[in-house]
Design an enzyme around this catalytic site. Sequence first.
Site: not given
Ligand code: SER
Length: 314
Positions: A8, A11-12, A34-35, A52, A142, A146, A172
């Site tokens: 990843g 990503g951010q 990353d993909i 992947d 999600y 987790k 974040i």
């Molecule tokens: N920032 C994430 C989200 O909003 C939460 O871990 O999905």
Amino acid sequence: MKRILVTGACGQIGSELVKYLRNIFGAENVIATDIKKPSDFLKATDGFHYLDVLNMDELARLVVEEDVDTIFHMAAILSAVGEQNPQLAYRINLQGLMNVLEVARQKGVRQVFAPSSIAVFGPDAPKENTPDDTPLNPTTMYGVTKVAGEKLMQYYYLKYQLDTRSLRFPGIISSETAPGGGTTDFAVDLYVHAVHHQSYTSYIQADTPLPFMYMPDAIKAIVQLAQADDSRLSRRVYNVHAMRLTPAEIVRSIQKYLPDFECYYQPDHRQQIAESWPHSIDDQNARRDWNWQPDYDLDAMTRDMIEKLSQKLK
Ligand code: SER
């Protein structure tokens, strides 16, 4: 010498983590995967591989060929996109993590870091100062992935002595790479729109509190936990917190620097996700065990965000 693989990496968090790790350990020792199409920065350093996380053979090949001893597994589907396609979120977030842990076990990788989230908590957890140990009954896929991911990492630690470590991140906020598909993304959008357009319509109500952290603190937390002496850790997964913020509070902070900025509110399906999460997090275990402490408060973050985004605009 450490050999690190990051999934990843576009990503951010991944994109900034790769930069930070390359500064410490040398570009040649940090393999970005990353993909997505890599940024010029990742391409230029030539340590970028298309990967992947669902392709376990390819992951195993890279780990062996590059002699990897540490994996930072950042590839994931976030909460809002996860609700649109729960089956995809399950595959990427859980099968992806399982592949990483299995390859790590089979190929002798020493340490795996993978982020968790405040999304592990559901409506029955305490809203303020939510502790590490409390009911984990998330209402999003999600969050489900987790919670299960945290348990998988603990299992691999106990059963196979794989050095797994994880942080429950709040939302974040960052200026470099846009987040994608999260519920807390509005906070980043607020700053981007303030600098570019003078107004923004928030999909989260003005007075909804959520826990947040500025990216430099998030990177610091990851690296600090990864490097902490194992004997100091009383758990594999830690809460981390920096600031409790409502959209209206972020807007007022932005208006100190950009007084013409205006925010309108039009809550959508993501409001319900936000309301199922805590407002603030108790991170005393992280503070005690490995000296966690954030550097940025709201106004310090706002100043830095506006400065960085304005530079980019120029
Ligand atoms: N920032 C994430 C989200 O909003 C939460 O871990 O999905």
